[in-house]
Scaffold this motif. Structure first.
Motif, PDB file in Angstrom:
ATOM      1  N   GLU A  26       0.923  -9.280  -3.611  1.00  0.00           N
ATOM      2  CA  GLU A  26       0.361  -9.720  -2.343  1.00  0.00           C
ATOM      3  C   GLU A  26       1.354 -10.597  -1.578  1.00  0.00           C
ATOM      4  O   GLU A  26       1.533 -10.454  -0.366  1.00  0.00           O
ATOM      5  CB  GLU A  26      -0.946 -10.476  -2.586  1.00  0.00           C
ATOM      6  N   LYS A  56       3.288  -9.609   2.015  1.00  0.00           N
ATOM      7  CA  LYS A  56       3.199 -10.479   3.186  1.00  0.00           C
ATOM      8  C   LYS A  56       4.586 -10.904   3.666  1.00  0.00           C
ATOM      9  O   LYS A  56       4.918 -10.812   4.856  1.00  0.00           O
ATOM     10  CB  LYS A  56       2.362 -11.712   2.863  1.00  0.00           C
ATOM     11  N   GLU A  73       6.302  -9.450   7.127  1.00  0.00           N
ATOM     12  CA  GLU A  73       6.583 -10.466   8.150  1.00  0.00           C
ATOM     13  C   GLU A  73       8.080 -10.528   8.453  1.00  0.00           C
ATOM     14  O   GLU A  73       8.486 -10.702   9.599  1.00  0.00           O
ATOM     15  CB  GLU A  73       6.083 -11.833   7.686  1.00  0.00           C
TER      16      GLU A  73
END
Length: 212
Positions: A8, A12, A16
């Motif tokens: 996770e 992310k 990003e």
């Protein structure tokens, strides 16, 4: 940290990063750019996940797959904004050119100043020149004070001796040239190479000319 938590976090951070950079990267590029914080397998998995979610897009070029941010997710720039950006680019380019010219000018003056002699060096040079002038003046005064005179007869003998030496110089040079030219008639070498091989030095080598 559990495997799920790592995945996770990786998803992310990687997505990003891709959106923030907004540049095309391969999985290896992302793996390297993030300082290998995540394993390469996880990087590929997170990039593919980003493609599935619509945040990223992919393109296969040859044998390599390239990932990049989905441009459809970025706000559209209007024409006026694009023209303003173009003007800004031109202005920035002109400013950069002017500053580079100024930097070059400053660098030139800096080199001029750093290469100039210091006051101490100039004073030492002045002292050296003054000492040389004093020595030359002493020698000049000594020559002026001499009482020895050259008689007309001595002068005539010196001139005659000089003329004999110059005549002999011309004669020997002519004989040497005739001998060398004779050798060259049956020699494949150039004159310069032959002279070097024979160890012959010419007047021209020493920049001397036979006096008239």
């Amino acid at each position: 940290m559990s495997k799920v938590a790592v995945e996770e976090k990786g998803s992310k951070v990687i997505v990003e990063y891709m959106i923030q950079q907004n540049r095309p990267y391969s999985a290896t590029d992302v793996y390297t750019n993030l300082h290998q914080e995540f394993g390469k397998t996880l990087v590929v998995k997170c990039l593919d996940s980003g493609v599935q979610s619509g945040q990223l897009k992919e393109k296969v070029i040859g044998k390599q797959k390239i990932y990049f941010a989905n441009q459809d997710n970025f706000p559209k720039a209007d024409e006026e904004a694009l023209r303003n950006l173009d003007r800004l680019v031109v202005e920035q380019a002109e400013q950069l050119k002017a500053e580079q010219a100024e930097l070059k000018n400053i660098d030139y003056h800096l080199k001029t100043l750093t290469s100039a002699q210091t006051t101490a060096q100039l004073k030492a040079k002045v002292t050296q020149l003054e000492n040389e002038i004093s020595e030359l003046e002493a020698r000049l005064n000594a020559l002026k004070g001499t009482t020895k005179q050259v008689t007309p007869g001595d002068k005539k003998k010196a001139i005659e001796s000089r003329d004999v030496c110059v005549s002999e110089w011309r004669k020997r040079k002519r004989m040497a040239n005739e001998m060398i030219n004779g050798i060259l008639e049956n020699c494949p070498k150039k004159k310069k190479d032959l002279l070097e091989e024979m160890g012959v030095e010419t007047d021209e080598d020493h920049q001397v000319v036979i006096p008239n």
